[in-house]
Design an enzyme around this catalytic site. Structure first.
Site, PDB file in Angstrom:
ATOM      1  N   ARG A   1      13.773  -3.014   8.074  1.00  0.00           N
ATOM      2  CA  ARG A   1      13.057  -2.497   9.247  1.00  0.00           C
ATOM      3  C   ARG A   1      13.190  -3.472  10.414  1.00  0.00           C
ATOM      4  NH1 ARG A   1       7.096  -0.835   7.223  1.00  0.00           N
ATOM      5  NH2 ARG A   1       6.604  -1.770   9.227  1.00  0.00           N
TER       6      ARG A   1
ATOM      7  N   ARG B   1      -6.551   2.291  11.492  1.00  0.00           N
ATOM      8  CA  ARG B   1      -6.240   0.875  11.688  1.00  0.00           C
ATOM      9  C   ARG B   1      -7.306   0.192  12.550  1.00  0.00           C
ATOM     10  NH1 ARG B   1      -1.137   0.965  10.055  1.00  0.00           N
ATOM     11  NH2 ARG B   1       0.384  -0.596  10.503  1.00  0.00           N
TER      12      ARG B   1
ATOM     13  N   ARG C   1       1.984  -8.980  13.309  1.00  0.00           N
ATOM     14  CA  ARG C   1       1.318  -7.827  12.674  1.00  0.00           C
ATOM     15  C   ARG C   1       0.204  -8.287  11.739  1.00  0.00           C
ATOM     16  NH1 ARG C   1       6.449  -5.687  10.661  1.00  0.00           N
ATOM     17  NH2 ARG C   1       5.285  -4.822   8.923  1.00  0.00           N
TER      18      ARG C   1
ATOM     19  N   ARG D   1      11.374  -6.637   2.219  1.00  0.00           N
ATOM     20  CA  ARG D   1      11.401  -5.166   2.170  1.00  0.00           C
ATOM     21  C   ARG D   1      12.766  -4.609   2.557  1.00  0.00           C
ATOM     22  NH1 ARG D   1       5.549  -3.296   4.407  1.00  0.00           N
ATOM     23  NH2 ARG D   1       6.230  -4.126   6.387  1.00  0.00           N
TER      24      ARG D   1
ATOM     25  N   LYS E   1       0.837  -1.213   0.000  1.00  0.00           N
ATOM     26  CA  LYS E   1       0.000   0.000   0.000  1.00  0.00           C
ATOM     27  C   LYS E   1       0.868   1.259   0.000  1.00  0.00           C
ATOM     28  CE  LYS E   1      -1.170  -0.252   4.932  1.00  0.00           C
ATOM     29  NZ  LYS E   1      -0.161  -1.307   5.173  1.00  0.00           N
TER      30      LYS E   1
HETATM   31  N1  LIG Z   1      -2.883   3.944  12.724  1.00  0.00           N
HETATM   32  C1  LIG Z   1      -2.025   3.359  13.573  1.00  0.00           C
HETATM   33  N2  LIG Z   1      -2.406   3.047  14.841  1.00  0.00           N
HETATM   34  C2  LIG Z   1      -1.576   2.476  15.709  1.00  0.00           C
HETATM   35  N3  LIG Z   1      -0.291   2.142  15.411  1.00  0.00           N
HETATM   36  C3  LIG Z   1       0.162   2.426  14.176  1.00  0.00           C
HETATM   37  C4  LIG Z   1      -0.677   3.051  13.195  1.00  0.00           C
HETATM   38  N4  LIG Z   1       0.047   3.225  12.055  1.00  0.00           N
HETATM   39  C5  LIG Z   1       1.268   2.719  12.306  1.00  0.00           C
HETATM   40  N5  LIG Z   1       1.353   2.236  13.576  1.00  0.00           N
HETATM   41  C6  LIG Z   1       2.526   1.619  14.216  1.00  0.00           C
HETATM   42  O1  LIG Z   1       3.627   1.663  13.313  1.00  0.00           O
HETATM   43  C7  LIG Z   1       4.022   0.339  12.909  1.00  0.00           C
HETATM   44  C8  LIG Z   1       4.459   0.342  11.472  1.00  0.00           C
HETATM   45  O2  LIG Z   1       3.367   0.744  10.688  1.00  0.00           O
HETATM   46  P1  LIG Z   1       3.326   0.441   9.116  1.00  0.00           P
HETATM   47  O3  LIG Z   1       4.582   0.906   8.482  1.00  0.00           O
HETATM   48  O4  LIG Z   1       2.051   0.993   8.587  1.00  0.00           O
HETATM   49  O5  LIG Z   1       3.342  -1.147   9.129  1.00  0.00           O
HETATM   50  P2  LIG Z   1       2.789  -2.317   8.229  1.00  0.00           P
HETATM   51  O6  LIG Z   1       3.884  -2.639   7.293  1.00  0.00           O
HETATM   52  O7  LIG Z   1       2.599  -3.379   9.273  1.00  0.00           O
HETATM   53  O8  LIG Z   1       1.515  -1.922   7.550  1.00  0.00           O
HETATM   54  C9  LIG Z   1       2.832  -0.532  13.229  1.00  0.00           C
HETATM   55  O9  LIG Z   1       3.175  -1.892  13.455  1.00  0.00           O
HETATM   56  C10 LIG Z   1       2.289   0.136  14.500  1.00  0.00           C
HETATM   57  O10 LIG Z   1       3.066  -0.210  15.626  1.00  0.00           O
END
Ligand SMILES: Nc1ncnc2c1ncn2[C@@H]1O[C@H](COP(=O)(O)OP(=O)(O)O)[C@@H](O)[C@H]1O
Length: 286
Positions: free
Chosen positions: A221, A143, A232, A177, A66
């Site tokens: 990461r 989320r 996750r 990634r 995404k």
């Molecule tokens: N909207 C949100 N609410 C709560 N935590 C968030 C949110 N967006 C990101 N995070 C935190 O940041 C981390 C990394 O987010 P992101 O890069 O979007 O991960 P992913 O690759 O899992 O989609 C998440 O695992 C969470 O800990």
């Protein structure tokens, strides 16, 4: 106005209300328009090429891509791509108690609190407004259903694109990634090539390799380990249904099954978004 850090202490519900009021005022100041829902029958509205203030959300599992598609579209439409994961990672890179607290949460694959996320998002909007930004493509927010309700209370989201990819490739995509530690570019070294069987089509996703000068600077990461990715993904499946339902009943959800890698998926996504007739835009985002 100073950032909302001060709001992090004290009553969480009050803090969230204050942050929400603050986001609303920023949205109003920035001239964001709040058009009625434009999504119809799962097909995005055809937009005027000069129209630049889309307010879209991208949903999807970790590893679905995404960030890649949201960032390409943001370049195409001239709106900022705002990824809450990036905001969290920027915070992790800083020093201080919040960074330590966030590192522990993120490295366990858990979500950070609504108050912290809204605080980070509010500050990002504030910075954008100062730079004259208008519209956005949000990635990683909302989320949870509560976050969706908060967002709905402050601004009109026109369209929610729900990117979907078969489960058996998601883990590999996350583990592949890589980020360039210098330019911040996102790449993927995973090479997915699953043959079709028992009537199920195969899927081929070539790696998204970085340019030569980024090659030696690639980092992974800290939360892209197998154990954390699995957590996750588990959490995502648990929390995403109510968010999808929230937007589905409002007629805003566009479901999009990624058929393969970027070369295959990007033109089809543009078609689903009614953006496929702007060739020059496609090359701008390439
Ligand atoms: N909207 C949100 N609410 C709560 N935590 C968030 C949110 N967006 C990101 N995070 C935190 O940041 C981390 C990394 O987010 P992101 O890069 O979007 O991960 P992913 O690759 O899992 O989609 C998440 O695992 C969470 O800990």
């Amino acid at each position: 106005m100073t950032a909302l850090r001060g709001l992090l202490s004290g009553n969480a519900a009050v803090n969230t209300r204050m942050a929400v009021r603050w986001i609303s005022s920023v949205a109003a100041e920035s001239g964001f328009s709040f058009p009625a829902s434009l999504a119809r029958k799962g097909v995005a509205p055809r937009r005027d090429p000069g129209s630049r203030n889309v307010q879209w959300v991208f949903l999807g599992c970790p590893g679905v891509g995404k960030g890649t598609y949201a960032s390409r579209l943001s370049r195409l439409l001239g709106v900022p791509h705002i990824a809450t994961g990036d905001l969290v990672r920027d915070e992790l890179a800083a020093t201080g108690p919040l960074s330590k607290q966030l590192t522990e949460i993120v490295n366990r694959g858990q979500l950070v609190s609504d108050e912290i996320i809204i605080d980070l998002l509010s500050k990002r909007f504030e910075d954008g407004v100062a730079k004259g930004e208008s519209g956005f493509i949000l990635d990683g927010f909302p989320r949870t259903r509560r976050q969706a309700e908060i967002l709905e209370g402050v601004t009109e989201i026109e369209l929610v694109v729900n990117l979907k990819l078969r489960e058996d490739v998601l883990l590999g995509k996350c583990l592949g990634r890589r980020i360039c530690s210098q330019c911040g570019g996102n790449f993927n070294v995973a090479s997915i090539d699953i043959k079709g069987e028992n009537g199920r089509p195969g899927i081929s996703m070539p790696p998204l390799l970085p340019p030569e000068h980024c090659m030696s600077k690639l980092v992974t990461r800290a939360d892209d380990t197998e154990e954390v990715v699995k957590e996750r993904l588990r959490l995502y499946y648990e929390l995403s249904q109510p968010v999808e339902e929230f937007y589905r009943v409002r007629g805003k959800l566009l479901e999009f099954d990624l058929p393969g890698g970027i070369p295959e998926s990007w033109p089809k996504l543009l078609q689903a978004l009614n953006l496929d007739d702007h060739d020059e835009k496609q090359s701008a985002a390439a």
